[in-house]
Each structure stands twice: as C-alpha cells, then as structure tokens.
Design a protein around this motif. Structure first.
Motif, mmCIF file in Angstrom:
data_model
loop_
_atom_site.group_PDB
_atom_site.id
_atom_site.type_symbol
_atom_site.label_atom_id
_atom_site.label_comp_id
_atom_site.label_asym_id
_atom_site.label_seq_id
_atom_site.Cartn_x
_atom_site.Cartn_y
_atom_site.Cartn_z
ATOM 1 N N CYS A 190 0.893 -1.254 -0.022
ATOM 2 C CA CYS A 190 -0.133 -0.140 0.081
ATOM 3 C C CYS A 190 0.845 1.349 -0.016
ATOM 4 N N ALA A 191 0.882 1.751 -1.243
ATOM 5 C CA ALA A 191 1.769 3.060 -1.201
ATOM 6 C C ALA A 191 0.869 4.161 -0.748
ATOM 7 N N ALA A 192 1.399 5.043 0.088
ATOM 8 C CA ALA A 192 0.686 6.376 0.377
ATOM 9 C C ALA A 192 1.191 7.694 0.018
ATOM 10 N N SER A 193 0.319 8.335 -0.469
ATOM 11 C CA SER A 193 0.647 9.805 -0.755
ATOM 12 C C SER A 193 0.308 10.705 0.391
ATOM 13 N N ASN A 229 6.887 5.347 2.471
ATOM 14 C CA ASN A 229 5.590 5.742 2.560
ATOM 15 C C ASN A 229 4.810 4.460 2.145
ATOM 16 N N THR A 230 5.297 3.120 2.625
ATOM 17 C CA THR A 230 4.480 1.849 2.199
ATOM 18 C C THR A 230 4.341 0.977 3.443
ATOM 19 N N VAL A 231 3.223 0.291 3.071
ATOM 20 C CA VAL A 231 2.806 -0.443 4.339
ATOM 21 C C VAL A 231 2.626 -2.058 3.614
ATOM 22 N N TYR A 232 2.979 -3.125 4.346
ATOM 23 C CA TYR A 232 3.000 -4.330 3.685
ATOM 24 C C TYR A 232 2.053 -5.250 4.268
ATOM 25 N N SER A 270 4.750 9.038 8.498
ATOM 26 C CA SER A 270 5.097 8.311 10.031
ATOM 27 C C SER A 270 4.310 9.032 10.969
ATOM 28 N N SER A 271 3.196 9.913 10.779
ATOM 29 C CA SER A 271 2.207 10.270 11.741
ATOM 30 C C SER A 271 0.983 9.289 11.669
ATOM 31 N N TYR A 272 0.826 8.550 10.923
ATOM 32 C CA TYR A 272 -0.345 7.615 10.708
ATOM 33 C C TYR A 272 -0.081 6.069 11.251
ATOM 34 N N ASN A 273 -1.026 5.759 11.806
ATOM 35 C CA ASN A 273 -1.229 4.288 12.208
ATOM 36 C C ASN A 273 -1.799 3.752 10.882
#
Length: 125
Positions: A22-25, A77-80, A30-33
């Motif tokens: 999941c790529a985040a723009s 900026n990615t979560v897996y 790092s402020s987000y869970n």
C-alpha cells in the motif's frame, strides 16, 4: 489529502503466499497508524491487522495471527501485508487504511480516516 493505493493481489492456491503493498501519498506518513481490512462478497469489512506509526507495534485479528505479517517502510511511504499459508476463506478484497496516530490498536472501520480502492485476493482450494 491522503491517497492510498494497494497492489499485489491475485489468484493463488491454498497454502501459497502473497505480499500486498500500500503506497501512501501523504506529507508525513510516519504520523499515521496503518491498517489492513478485508471484505468478502456479501459480508462486512473486517479488521485484519494494524501497525503503529513507528512500526514497533502490531496487532492482528485472531483469524490471521501467525500467518500474516504487517510491516511498513516509512522511507518509502509504504505498508505491507505478507500473507502466508493462505486459505480459501482468506478470499476477499483487501483494503489499506490510515488514521492519525492516537488510540491503539485501532480496529474499527469507522475509526480510520482514509482508504484505498482495494485489491482482490482469491485463494483456490
């Protein structure tokens, strides 16, 4: 405005593995869970896993504990979501979600602020 884009879904056989990304723009990722949810046809969207903004804390639904691993790379900026030993009942559309860090763990759909469009995971028996 936060945009989340999932990828990595597909059709696999029972026992196989998949890794979702999941790529985040977002200016300060790092402020987000971050969380992963899934929704099977005709069912509600269910919590799968969540990771704290630092990546040091994780929390899983009982149904995936020991098989799935959530991780993040704040530099990218990615979560897996690493999914091992997949079962037919894991078949669903998988969604990535973001919420500004605060309470922990955040498991309810309504508590997340931003959502991706989803990626389909199909596990055949």
């Amino acid at each position: 405005q936060v945009q989340l884009v999932e990828s990595g879904g597909g059709l696999v056989q029972a026992g196989d593995s998949l890794r979702l990304s999941c790529a985040a723009s977002v200016p300060s990722f790092s402020s987000y869970n971050m969380g992963w949810f899934r929704q099977a046809p005709g069912k509600e969207r269910d919590f799968v896993a969540t990771i704290s903004r630092s990546g040091l804390s994780t929390y899983y639904a009982d149904s995936v504990k020991g098989r799935f691993t959530i991780s993040r790379d704040n530099a990218k900026n990615t979560v897996y979501l690493q999914m091992n030993s997949l079962k037919p009942e894991d078949t669903a559309v998988y969604y990535c979600a973001a919420v500004l860090a605060g309470r922990w763990p955040v498991q309810r759909v309504r508590d997340y602020d931003y959502w991706g469009q989803g990626t389909q995971v199909t596990v055949s028996s």
